[in-house]
Scaffold this active site. Structure first.
Site: not given
Length: 298
Positions: A17-19, A43, A216, A255
């Site tokens: 339900t989050g963006r 929810k 990397e 990173h």
């Protein structure tokens, strides 16, 4: 075939339900992934893109039967609890896109997953995609972009870089080669699935005829992959590019996990280990596809 997932793999989205959860769920569903349920505490009873939402993973499983995979769009401080919840419910593959997780939480999650024979991808992984079958996470970004970058075919792809996860698949596509599965391994200093783990999976996949790695500097992932090749646990053609060869010792590159120090994790050390093990190291991503064609005759 493909590794880890296919068009029949069932998926639950934690944090649906989050963006981010809602946005990435729509992409996965539209691509064809069998997203059967979502979970957000409090929810339960609602829907997101037509997908039922439950309060817990166990509740979702009670309603839909065993679920194969979970994808966690959960804020960093709460991620450990969500991963434990999925594992305790019996989910056997968990993909975590979340970055900047407390290191002790990551260590706990990786240890708990291994103890319970669960495969944890990430944290900090964009996910994985098997073209035309399924995607877990947001690798590809949208159905249109995924269709542009990822064609089905016989080459497995592993990337240390999220931003470059589409580079090798695109280069392969331009050369007339598609992929079986592409995976972004993750960005945190400690990870669940490693390159070595994934190579062993590609070894068993009949569709995969060769593997390409975008590596990397920093960490020991590539050296561990070299050990798998040297031990004949991976015997197919392996072509590798290592980014960051220009970086001096001790420099952070890309990173937090990409740190070169005390002679470990250098591009030169990785390339030497891989070459001596029998892998083929190239100087640029553009050289990967031609080398694979040369080695496989595809």
């Amino acid at each position: 075939m493909s590794i880890i997932m296919d068009e029949n793999t069932t998926v639950v989205i934690q944090g649906i339900t989050g963006r981010e959860g809602s946005l990435r769920t729509k992409y996965m569903k539209d691509y064809g992934t069998k997203v059967v349920a979502g979970v957000t505490p409090g929810k339960g009873g609602s829907e997101v893109h037509g997908i039922p939402v439950y309060n817990t993973v166990k509740e979702a499983i009670r309603n839909h039967g065993q679920i194969d995979a979970a994808c966690t769009f959960i804020p960093g401080p709460a991620l450990k609890g969500a991963v434990y919840e999925a594992i305790d419910a019996g989910v056997k593959f968990v993909s975590s896109p979340v970055e900047r997780i407390p290191i002790h939480d990551v260590i706990d999650m990786v240890s708990y997953a291994r103890k319970n024979n669960v495969e944890l991808l990430g944290p900090g992984s964009l996910g994985l995609i098997s073209p035309g079958k399924s995607v877990i996470g947001w690798l590809g970004g949208s159905v249109d972009w995924a269709g542009t970058l990822f064609d089905p075919g016989p080459i497995g792809v592993i990337s240390r870089s999220g931003g470059q996860s589409g580079t090798v698949p695109w280069a392969l596509k331009v050369a007339g080669l598609g992929i079986s599965t592409a995976m972004h391994i993750g960005t945190e200093p400690v990870l669940g699935l490693t390159m070595a783990d994934v190579l062993k999976k590609f070894e068993k996949d009949e569709q995969t005829k060769a593997v390409a790695i975008f590596g990397e500097i920093g960490g020991t992932m590539e050296e561990e992959a070299a050990e798998v090749v040297a031990n004949k646990e991976f015997t197919k053609p392996l072509v590798v590019f290592i980014a960051g060869a220009w970086a001096p010792e001790g420099m952070r590159f890309s990173h937090a996990s990409s740190i070169v120090e005390k002679g470990r994790g250098t591009a030169q050390g990785k390339m030497k280990a891989l070459s001596e093990a029998g892998a083929h190291v190239v100087d640029s991503p553009e050289e990967i596809a031609p080398k694979i064609k040369e080695l496989t005759g595809l």
